[in-house]
Design an enzyme around this catalytic site. Structure first.
Site, PDB file in Angstrom:
ATOM      1  N   GLY A  72      45.385   4.639  40.618  1.00  0.00           N
ATOM      2  CA  GLY A  72      44.813   3.848  39.530  1.00  0.00           C
ATOM      3  C   GLY A  72      44.047   4.663  38.507  1.00  0.00           C
ATOM      4  CD  GLU A 124      49.458   4.732  47.878  1.00  0.00           C
ATOM      5  OE1 GLU A 124      50.257   4.429  46.986  1.00  0.00           O
ATOM      6  OE2 GLU A 124      48.537   3.991  48.254  1.00  0.00           O
ATOM      7  CG  ASN A 167      49.866  -2.134  46.648  1.00  0.00           C
ATOM      8  OD1 ASN A 167      49.640  -3.333  46.787  1.00  0.00           O
ATOM      9  ND2 ASN A 167      48.975  -1.186  46.907  1.00  0.00           N
ATOM     10  CG  HIS A 171      46.300   0.709  49.646  1.00  0.00           C
ATOM     11  ND1 HIS A 171      45.168   0.815  48.880  1.00  0.00           N
ATOM     12  CD2 HIS A 171      47.338   1.102  48.868  1.00  0.00           C
ATOM     13  CE1 HIS A 171      45.516   1.250  47.674  1.00  0.00           C
ATOM     14  NE2 HIS A 171      46.824   1.425  47.639  1.00  0.00           N
ATOM     15  CB  SER A 229      48.820   7.789  38.511  1.00  0.00           C
ATOM     16  OG  SER A 229      47.490   7.302  38.610  1.00  0.00           O
ATOM     17  N   GLY A 269      49.944  -0.024  39.417  1.00  0.00           N
ATOM     18  CA  GLY A 269      49.901  -0.534  38.047  1.00  0.00           C
ATOM     19  C   GLY A 269      51.258  -0.728  37.397  1.00  0.00           C
ATOM     20  CE  LYS A 305      46.914  -0.603  43.953  1.00  0.00           C
ATOM     21  NZ  LYS A 305      46.095   0.539  43.623  1.00  0.00           N
ATOM     22  CD  GLU A 357      43.271  -0.142  45.885  1.00  0.00           C
ATOM     23  OE1 GLU A 357      43.913  -1.192  46.042  1.00  0.00           O
ATOM     24  OE2 GLU A 357      43.583   0.725  45.034  1.00  0.00           O
TER      25      GLU A 357
END
Ligand code: PGA
Length: 246
Positions: A174, A168, A10, A96, A207, A229, A12, A98
């Site tokens: 993150g 998640e 992902n 998600h 992570s 990430g 982002k 976010e």
């Protein structure tokens, strides 16, 4: 026989079209397809054409990170499912954290999106998970039950079976601090029972990186990883699979 691993990235709000092309130039040099591995990449809308090109050349799955449920009309700033279909998108990340927490997407909206994506013959990658506050208050399972049940309500068993689920925990996204393999396994096992289909694909996200991949992906109810990430560079992304295998 070893289980199939889903390694989904992902991106982002990262990776321009030019950066996407560069990513795949590098990816092509190190990626070794394997029968027990499915790689998927999810880019911003503006990079989807470049992503489609790179993903098709390398035989990997690709998708978007969001979509609106109406097919067209007066919805300024939104992107529809037919627009994604034109690019060849097959998978869409929905719900998600976010989207839920920064952009205020409700369970109801995520349910509508899930249904619309399924109706279009695409695969939702449905994310769910608790915040730290919710976990500390002992509400982890209550929150996730609400998130999952609202998204799945009214769907046929064959639709529920098509969805890819991604647990998640918000506190692990993150932050560099993954859930422990025990915590992730506990939730994924519980999810499988709630979904009431033993064969559904359930990913863990938060992570995930080379150094914790083996422990997490070896868990019985974890079928793969949704990676933020570490998915931005081909080497750190693919290392997750090689670390699991070695
Ligand atoms: P992270 O993100 O790997 O950077 O923690 C995961 C995600 O949000 O999907």
């Amino acid at each position: 026989m070893s289980k199939k691993i889903y390694l989904y990235g992902n991106w982002k709000m990262n990776m321009t079209a030019a950066e996407t092309k560069k990513f795949f130039d590098e990816f092509a040099g190190i990626y070794k397809p394997a029968s027990d591995l499915e790689v998927g990449v999810f880019s911003p809308f503006t990079s989807l054409w470049a992503l489609a090109d790179g993903a098709k050349k390398n035989g990997v799955v690709f998708g978007a990170q969001n979509v609106y449920f109406e097919p067209k009309g007066a919805f300024t700033g939104e992107v529809s499912i037919p627009m994604l279909a034109e690019i060849g998108v097959t998978h869409v990340i929905l719900g998600h954290s976010e989207r839920r927490h920064i952009f205020g997407e409700s369970d109801e909206m995520i349910a509508k999106k899930t249904k619309a994506v399924l109706d279009a013959g695409m695969i939702p990658v449905l994310c769910y998970g608790e915040t730290l506050e919710e976990r500390e208050a002992g509400n982890t399972f209550k929150v996730m039950e609400r998130q999952l049940k609202s998204a799945l309500e009214g769907l046929k068993p064959e639709e529920i079976a098509k969805i890819i689920y991604a647990y998640e925990p918000v506190w692990a996204i993150g932050t560099g601090k993954s859930a422990t393999s025990g915590q992730a396994q506990e939730v994924c096992e519980w999810s499988r029972k709630l979904i009431a289909d033993p064969k559904v694909v359930i990913l863990y996200g938060g992570s995930v990186k080379g150094s914790n991949a083996k422990e997490l992906l070896s868990m019985k109810d974890i079928d793969g990883a949704l990676v933020g990430g570490a998915s931005l560079k081909p080497a750190s992304f693919l290392e997750i699979y090689t670390a699991y295998k070695n």
